[in-house]
Motif scaffolding. Structure first.
Motif, mmCIF file in Angstrom:
data_model
loop_
_atom_site.group_PDB
_atom_site.id
_atom_site.type_symbol
_atom_site.label_atom_id
_atom_site.label_comp_id
_atom_site.label_asym_id
_atom_site.label_seq_id
_atom_site.Cartn_x
_atom_site.Cartn_y
_atom_site.Cartn_z
ATOM 1 N N GLY A 100 0.792 -1.223 0.000
ATOM 2 C CA GLY A 100 0.000 0.000 0.000
ATOM 3 C C GLY A 100 0.826 1.275 0.000
ATOM 4 N N GLY A 101 2.143 1.169 0.011
ATOM 5 C CA GLY A 101 2.991 2.349 -0.004
ATOM 6 C C GLY A 101 3.441 2.718 -1.397
ATOM 7 N N GLY A 102 2.894 2.029 -2.384
ATOM 8 C CA GLY A 102 3.351 2.227 -3.746
ATOM 9 C C GLY A 102 2.640 3.322 -4.499
ATOM 10 N N ASP A 103 1.696 4.014 -3.875
ATOM 11 C CA ASP A 103 0.998 5.085 -4.567
ATOM 12 C C ASP A 103 1.913 6.296 -4.647
ATOM 13 O OD1 ASP A 103 -0.678 6.903 -5.698
ATOM 14 O OD2 ASP A 103 -2.195 6.830 -4.111
ATOM 15 N N GLU A 104 2.650 6.348 -5.731
ATOM 16 C CA GLU A 104 3.655 7.389 -5.937
ATOM 17 C C GLU A 104 3.037 8.786 -5.885
ATOM 18 O OE1 GLU A 104 7.823 8.022 -7.554
ATOM 19 O OE2 GLU A 104 6.832 6.531 -6.353
ATOM 20 N N LEU A 105 1.861 8.951 -6.469
ATOM 21 C CA LEU A 105 1.209 10.261 -6.484
ATOM 22 C C LEU A 105 0.862 10.716 -5.073
ATOM 23 C CD1 LEU A 105 0.144 12.596 -8.157
ATOM 24 C CD2 LEU A 105 -1.999 11.327 -8.433
ATOM 25 N N ALA A 106 0.358 9.814 -4.251
ATOM 26 C CA ALA A 106 0.020 10.172 -2.867
ATOM 27 C C ALA A 106 1.272 10.545 -2.073
ATOM 28 C CB ALA A 106 -0.708 9.020 -2.188
ATOM 29 N N ARG A 107 2.349 9.816 -2.304
ATOM 30 C CA ARG A 107 3.596 10.139 -1.601
ATOM 31 C C ARG A 107 4.134 11.488 -2.060
ATOM 32 N NH1 ARG A 107 5.617 5.104 -3.205
ATOM 33 N NH2 ARG A 107 7.545 6.107 -3.825
ATOM 34 N N ARG A 109 2.375 14.001 -3.230
ATOM 35 C CA ARG A 109 1.534 15.051 -2.627
ATOM 36 C C ARG A 109 1.903 15.300 -1.170
ATOM 37 N NH1 ARG A 109 -3.406 12.883 -5.727
ATOM 38 N NH2 ARG A 109 -3.609 14.437 -7.359
ATOM 39 N N ALA A 110 2.180 14.230 -0.432
ATOM 40 C CA ALA A 110 2.550 14.377 0.981
ATOM 41 C C ALA A 110 3.882 15.121 1.124
ATOM 42 C CB ALA A 110 2.627 13.005 1.647
ATOM 43 N N VAL A 111 4.859 14.789 0.287
ATOM 44 C CA VAL A 111 6.160 15.476 0.338
ATOM 45 C C VAL A 111 5.972 16.943 -0.031
ATOM 46 C CG1 VAL A 111 8.417 15.647 -0.805
ATOM 47 C CG2 VAL A 111 7.554 13.421 -0.079
ATOM 48 N N TRP A 112 5.218 17.198 -1.097
ATOM 49 C CA TRP A 112 4.985 18.579 -1.533
ATOM 50 C C TRP A 112 4.259 19.374 -0.447
ATOM 51 C CZ3 TRP A 112 0.374 21.184 -2.137
ATOM 52 C CH2 TRP A 112 0.500 22.462 -2.680
ATOM 53 N N GLN A 113 3.230 18.789 0.139
ATOM 54 C CA GLN A 113 2.446 19.484 1.169
ATOM 55 C C GLN A 113 3.313 19.836 2.371
ATOM 56 O OE1 GLN A 113 -0.834 20.469 0.906
ATOM 57 N NE2 GLN A 113 -0.471 21.537 2.806
ATOM 58 N N LYS A 114 4.146 18.909 2.785
ATOM 59 C CA LYS A 114 4.991 19.145 3.951
ATOM 60 C C LYS A 114 6.024 20.236 3.677
ATOM 61 C CE LYS A 114 7.868 16.853 7.337
ATOM 62 N NZ LYS A 114 8.452 15.623 7.803
ATOM 63 N N LYS A 115 6.606 20.242 2.478
ATOM 64 C CA LYS A 115 7.653 21.199 2.154
ATOM 65 C C LYS A 115 7.096 22.568 1.759
ATOM 66 C CE LYS A 115 11.829 22.577 0.905
ATOM 67 N NZ LYS A 115 12.890 22.825 1.850
ATOM 68 N N PHE A 116 6.040 22.586 0.964
ATOM 69 C CA PHE A 116 5.560 23.850 0.407
ATOM 70 C C PHE A 116 4.149 24.214 0.878
ATOM 71 C CE2 PHE A 116 8.545 22.091 -2.721
ATOM 72 C CZ PHE A 116 9.510 23.072 -2.684
ATOM 73 N N THR A 139 8.735 11.637 -10.828
ATOM 74 C CA THR A 139 8.764 11.880 -12.266
ATOM 75 C C THR A 139 8.174 13.245 -12.611
ATOM 76 O OG1 THR A 139 6.580 10.911 -12.658
ATOM 77 C CG2 THR A 139 8.484 9.405 -12.727
ATOM 78 N N SER A 140 8.614 13.774 -13.737
ATOM 79 C CA SER A 140 8.111 15.071 -14.207
ATOM 80 C C SER A 140 6.606 15.030 -14.422
ATOM 81 C CB SER A 140 8.807 15.467 -15.504
ATOM 82 O OG SER A 140 10.175 15.644 -15.293
ATOM 83 N N GLU A 141 6.117 13.913 -14.926
ATOM 84 C CA GLU A 141 4.679 13.769 -15.184
ATOM 85 C C GLU A 141 3.866 13.935 -13.898
ATOM 86 O OE1 GLU A 141 1.648 10.175 -16.387
ATOM 87 O OE2 GLU A 141 3.681 10.127 -17.189
ATOM 88 N N LEU A 142 4.297 13.264 -12.831
ATOM 89 C CA LEU A 142 3.576 13.383 -11.563
ATOM 90 C C LEU A 142 3.738 14.768 -10.952
ATOM 91 C CD1 LEU A 142 4.248 9.924 -9.870
ATOM 92 C CD2 LEU A 142 2.160 10.723 -10.982
ATOM 93 N N ILE A 143 4.908 15.352 -11.100
ATOM 94 C CA ILE A 143 5.133 16.697 -10.568
ATOM 95 C C ILE A 143 4.195 17.684 -11.244
ATOM 96 C CG2 ILE A 143 6.800 18.594 -10.448
ATOM 97 C CD1 ILE A 143 8.987 16.375 -10.153
ATOM 98 N N ARG A 144 4.080 17.575 -12.566
ATOM 99 C CA ARG A 144 3.165 18.475 -13.291
ATOM 100 C C ARG A 144 1.731 18.285 -12.829
ATOM 101 N NH1 ARG A 144 6.328 16.770 -17.737
ATOM 102 N NH2 ARG A 144 7.843 18.371 -18.250
ATOM 103 N N LYS A 145 1.362 17.027 -12.572
ATOM 104 C CA LYS A 145 0.000 16.753 -12.121
ATOM 105 C C LYS A 145 -0.270 17.436 -10.782
ATOM 106 C CE LYS A 145 -2.155 12.837 -12.992
ATOM 107 N NZ LYS A 145 -2.498 11.429 -13.032
ATOM 108 N N VAL A 146 0.675 17.356 -9.869
ATOM 109 C CA VAL A 146 0.489 17.958 -8.549
ATOM 110 C C VAL A 146 0.528 19.481 -8.621
ATOM 111 C CG1 VAL A 146 1.574 18.252 -6.284
ATOM 112 C CG2 VAL A 146 1.277 15.973 -7.231
#
Length: 156
Positions: A100-107, A109-116, A139-146
C-alpha cells in the motif's frame, strides 16, 4: 588472549550488521582494508549463507525507511549505487506497492504538502518546487499533475 584476523573481521562485520542492515557491497567497502580480499569474500559469503547479511532484506528495509520521502526513481538509483542487484530492487519496490505504499502520487503530494503547502505563484516558484520534487526522485509527469502546470516550464 588475541583473536585471529578472521575472528576479528567477523566480529567487526557482526557489529556493523547489528546496528543496521548493510548491502554486501557496503559491508565489503567498510571492511576492505582489514583483510585480504579472499578472506573478506569468504566471510561475506558465509554471512549471506547464514542469513546474517541479505541484500534482499537490505533493499526492503531501505525502501521502507525512505519511501515516505522519496520517489521510485531515487530509491532505485540509491539502491543500485549501493550495489544491490536490479532484480532485488524490483522485488523491494514491488513489495512497497503491494503493502500500500506504492501510490507514488500520494507520496508526492505528501512530500509537496509538507515542504511547500501552497501552489506556486509564479514560474520561478513553480520551477523551484519542481526541482525539489525531482531531486526526491519523482517523475516530471507526476510533478506536473500535482503542480497543475500553471506555467510553461521547459527546464523541469
Amino acid at each position: 588472549m588475541s583473536s585471529s584476523p578472521a575472528t576479528a573481521l567477523r566480529n567487526r562485520a557482526l557489529r556493523l550488521l547489528a546496528r543496521r542492515e548493510h548491502s554486501r557491497a557496503e559491508l565489503a567497502a567498510k571492511l576492505r582494508g582489514e583483510a585480504e580480499p579472499e578472506m573478506l569474500s569468504a566471510l561475506l559469503d558465509r554471512l549471506a549463507e547464514t542469513g546474517l547479511q541479505s541484500d534482499a532484506r537490505y533493499a526492503e528495509s531501505f525502501v521502507r525507511s525512505r519511501a515516505e520521502r522519496h520517489g521510485v526513481g531515487r530509491l532505485r538509483n540509491e539502491l543500485a549505487r549501493r550495489g544491490v542487484a536490479e532484480a532485488l530492487i524490483d522485488d523491494a519496490l514491488t513489495t512497497l506497492a503491494d503493502e500500500g505504499g506504492g501510490d507514488e502520487l500520494a507520496r508526492l503530494r505528501a512530500v509537496w504538502q509538507k515542504k511547500f503547502g501552497d501552489k506556486p505563484q509564479d514560474a520561478r516558484e513553480w520551477a523551484r518546487q519542481a526541482r525539489f520534487l525531482q531531486s526526491r526522485g519523482f517523475t516530471s509527469e507526476l510533478i506536473r499533475k500535482v503542480l497543475k502546470e500553471p506555467f510553461n516550464d521547459e527546464s523541469a
